[in-house]
Design an enzyme around this catalytic site. Structure first.
Site, mmCIF file in Angstrom:
data_model
loop_
_atom_site.group_PDB
_atom_site.id
_atom_site.type_symbol
_atom_site.label_atom_id
_atom_site.label_comp_id
_atom_site.label_asym_id
_atom_site.label_seq_id
_atom_site.Cartn_x
_atom_site.Cartn_y
_atom_site.Cartn_z
ATOM 1 N N SER B 58 1.176 24.233 -31.757
ATOM 2 C CA SER B 58 0.451 24.855 -31.520
ATOM 3 C C SER B 58 -0.293 26.152 -30.565
ATOM 4 O O SER B 58 1.243 25.776 -30.254
ATOM 5 C CB SER B 58 -0.564 23.595 -30.085
ATOM 6 O OG SER B 58 -0.647 21.813 -30.369
ATOM 7 N N GLU B 65 -14.040 36.507 -24.524
ATOM 8 C CA GLU B 65 -15.024 35.286 -24.214
ATOM 9 C C GLU B 65 -15.115 33.966 -25.542
ATOM 10 O O GLU B 65 -15.749 33.665 -25.475
ATOM 11 C CB GLU B 65 -16.083 35.583 -24.416
ATOM 12 C CG GLU B 65 -17.288 36.690 -22.758
ATOM 13 C CD GLU B 65 -18.042 37.000 -22.581
ATOM 14 O OE1 GLU B 65 -19.424 36.304 -23.171
ATOM 15 O OE2 GLU B 65 -18.041 38.529 -22.567
ATOM 16 N N SER B 66 -13.943 33.830 -26.048
ATOM 17 C CA SER B 66 -13.146 33.254 -27.322
ATOM 18 C C SER B 66 -11.857 33.305 -27.828
ATOM 19 O O SER B 66 -11.188 32.926 -26.856
ATOM 20 C CB SER B 66 -14.479 33.994 -28.666
ATOM 21 O OG SER B 66 -15.380 34.745 -28.221
ATOM 22 N N HIS B 71 -3.647 23.593 -34.171
ATOM 23 C CA HIS B 71 -2.655 22.692 -34.887
ATOM 24 C C HIS B 71 -2.259 22.066 -35.547
ATOM 25 O O HIS B 71 -2.817 22.126 -36.390
ATOM 26 C CB HIS B 71 -3.539 21.415 -33.682
ATOM 27 C CG HIS B 71 -3.706 21.807 -31.899
ATOM 28 N ND1 HIS B 71 -3.145 21.750 -30.772
ATOM 29 C CD2 HIS B 71 -5.586 22.198 -32.216
ATOM 30 C CE1 HIS B 71 -4.238 22.297 -30.166
ATOM 31 N NE2 HIS B 71 -5.076 22.574 -31.291
ATOM 32 N N CYS B 86 -18.570 34.839 -29.331
ATOM 33 C CA CYS B 86 -19.840 34.738 -29.043
ATOM 34 C C CYS B 86 -20.279 36.204 -29.660
ATOM 35 O O CYS B 86 -22.162 36.487 -29.234
ATOM 36 C CB CYS B 86 -19.434 35.052 -27.328
ATOM 37 S SG CYS B 86 -18.731 34.059 -26.338
#
Lengths: 124, 124
Positions: B58, B65-66, B71, B86
């Site tokens: 993982s 902002e992102s 996984h 964004c």
């Protein structure tokens, strides 16, 4: 024939009309997301929250084989959240309810994506 | 009337029939996801990758902002990835193409979710 099933369960949560102050408080948001992960009986590995200037928070809680993420836009009272789990028994519903209440969201959309549904199609 | 637009762009990527060895190599996956973030012209804040036993990885790359998450299920040659940005100009397409190639996926589904579309509906 064995029935196909998902490998991951990905809850996409759009929260509108939240408490603006809460959406700009990285420490509180981290506490809320960690508590939500505990409610979902997740094993927390690590969390990282980042406060933006002049406003907004991004945060990730990495849980065993999964994650809980949040990105906030206090200026629009909006938070984008996604909760990814590999355990169908994991109580994402409890976590969602908790987060919605804590952020005081008056309107929200929930979308559950089942991930990896086709992994058996070409199994080698 | 101003047109409604998304606040976030969330690419949901299901990669099937990948290279199993690659899916179980946390260090290589971290390099690939960091390079993908660079291709998308993202500002990388932090990354965290976790190797599971007996198999599976993982990982999260937190960008401004992102986030980019992965996984993996090596036993099923499957990887669940999501790329949240964004910035509509951010070149997620390049990142997706790069990841698909590096993981040698022979079959994949891409789903682009526009997040926060309704933020203007009850603007205060």
């Amino acid at each position: 024939m064995e029935e196909s099933k998902a490998l991951g369960f990905h809850t996409i949560l759009d929260l509108y009309e939240c408490n603006k102050l809460m959406l700009n408080d990285a420490q509180s948001l981290e506490r809320i997301m960690l508590e939500a992960a505990e409610l979902a009986q997740a094993t927390i590995i690590k969390s990282h929250f980042h406060q933006f200037s002049p406003q907004g928070v991004s945060g990730s809680v990495i849980i065993s084989e999964s994650h809980f993420n949040i990105h906030t836009w206090p200026e629009f009272s909006y938070a984008a959240i996604d909760l990814f789990t590999c355990n169908s028994e994991m109580s994402s519903e409890l976590a969602v309810k908790f987060i919605v209440e804590k952020l005081e969201s008056k309107r929200h959309n929930i979308n559950l994506l089942q991930r990896g549904m086709d992994y058996r199609a070409f199994k080698k």
